[in-house]
Design an enzyme around this catalytic site. Sequence first.
Site, PDB file in Angstrom:
ATOM      1  N   MET A  14       0.830  -1.196   0.000  1.00 26.61           N
ATOM      2  CA  MET A  14       0.000   0.000   0.000  1.00 26.61           C
ATOM      3  C   MET A  14       0.870   1.252   0.000  1.00 26.61           C
ATOM      4  SD  MET A  14      -3.082  -0.990  -0.231  1.00 26.61           S
ATOM      5  CE  MET A  14      -3.932   0.557   0.094  1.00 26.61           C
ATOM      6  N   CYS A  95      -3.710  -9.153   4.927  1.00 26.84           N
ATOM      7  CA  CYS A  95      -3.547  -7.829   5.522  1.00 26.84           C
ATOM      8  C   CYS A  95      -4.186  -7.784   6.909  1.00 26.84           C
ATOM      9  CB  CYS A  95      -4.171  -6.770   4.619  1.00 26.84           C
ATOM     10  SG  CYS A  95      -3.983  -5.093   5.251  1.00 26.84           S
ATOM     11  N   HIS A 166       2.701 -15.596   3.229  1.00 29.44           N
ATOM     12  CA  HIS A 166       3.568 -14.818   4.105  1.00 29.44           C
ATOM     13  C   HIS A 166       3.822 -15.696   5.326  1.00 29.44           C
ATOM     14  CE1 HIS A 166       4.491 -10.682   6.092  1.00 29.44           C
ATOM     15  NE2 HIS A 166       5.303 -11.633   6.520  1.00 29.44           N
ATOM     16  N   ASN A 206       6.695 -15.606   1.090  1.00 24.44           N
ATOM     17  CA  ASN A 206       6.877 -14.180   1.303  1.00 24.44           C
ATOM     18  C   ASN A 206       7.246 -13.953   2.765  1.00 24.44           C
ATOM     19  OD1 ASN A 206       4.647 -11.489   1.948  1.00 24.44           O
ATOM     20  ND2 ASN A 206       6.591 -11.254   0.900  1.00 24.44           N
ATOM     21  N   GLY A 207       8.056 -12.903   2.990  1.00 21.45           N
ATOM     22  CA  GLY A 207       8.383 -12.538   4.357  1.00 21.45           C
ATOM     23  C   GLY A 207       9.841 -12.746   4.701  1.00 21.45           C
ATOM     24  N   GLY A 208      10.546 -11.663   4.997  1.00 19.44           N
ATOM     25  CA  GLY A 208      11.897 -11.753   5.506  1.00 19.44           C
ATOM     26  C   GLY A 208      12.985 -12.022   4.491  1.00 19.44           C
ATOM     27  N   ARG A 229       9.574  -5.209   0.976  1.00 16.55           N
ATOM     28  CA  ARG A 229      10.298  -3.985   1.338  1.00 16.55           C
ATOM     29  C   ARG A 229      11.723  -3.948   0.796  1.00 16.55           C
ATOM     30  NH1 ARG A 229       9.523  -4.443   7.473  1.00 16.55           N
ATOM     31  NH2 ARG A 229       9.030  -6.584   6.830  1.00 16.55           N
TER      32      ARG A 229
END
Length: 334
Positions: A14, A95, A166, A206-208, A229
């Site tokens: 977002m 989310c 995730h 997903n994640g890290g 990110r």
Amino acid sequence: MIARDLRFSVAPMMDWTDRQCRAFHRVLSRRARLYTEMVTTGAVLHGDRERLLGFDAVEQPVAVQLGGSDPGDLARAARIAEAFGYAEVNLNVGCPSDRVQDGRFGACLMREPALVGDCVAAMKAAVSVPVTVKCRLGVDDQDTEEALDALAGAVVAAGVDGLIVHARKAWLKGLSPRENRDVPPLDYERVARLKATRPDLPIAINGGVRTIGDACDRLAEVDGVMIGRAAYTEPALLLEVDPEIFGEPAPVPDAFAAVEALAPTIHDALARGMRLHAFTRHMLGLFNGRPGARAFRRHLATAGMAPDADLSTLRAAVAKVSRERPPAQAAEAA
């Protein structure tokens, strides 16, 4: 969808993965699958569709992520998105924000796997493009073995084309959305176990994941990796995606060439009245680690914000960056 389609993607984020961000990321990788920010079914059905869903063909392959929990509304929204030309429709079941919970979608749907299955089935019946789901391991005090198996079973029965997991729980009580991205522990092994029990289901993790090397390690266990990110704050890592993951040359040789590859898109957007900052806000980390990177960011944060800032402003910022490789990169190349 085949597993290779999910092999590498940039996460929907977002306020970040708008169409200018996606155009920028596309000049760094031809093969990465890109995702929109989450768009709610209400916005798609009743809002400004061109503003919400419009994208440039150069962004392909690009997927739309929808937020909602009403099967009929999701089917209608998916049909509209398909007409815009998206290559995939993804349902958000991950989310954790309060606003999303109040709307009964996002991560709280981990508690309602049957409903998620109904949503997937409705979208599959409405569109011909792949329909995927992005989820968590579970929420709050759910057992992650039971929660993820139940969710996977429901969506597989509904004909889902892929699952992006995730690899953390979401704590809907007690943690903010930002904390939910870091505080719950990662459990890649849980996702690997799911893949082992469902070998025919394309599964991405997903994640890290911070580097393309990390992504390659994860690909030993699952079909794909989604980076969020790290891809946004260190966008130059996307230059490694095509050669390291797909065995193909990168579209441009380096970050400097990426700026010039994006220049025609920026030029056309400025001619339509868009401001330079709409693009450069996504480019601030492009030269991280190089001498002059701070001066590059400073110039864009000042001169780049002016209403009349143009490509010469961007090029002036780039000129502050050394073209010599940073020591670490030079050592690796040697």
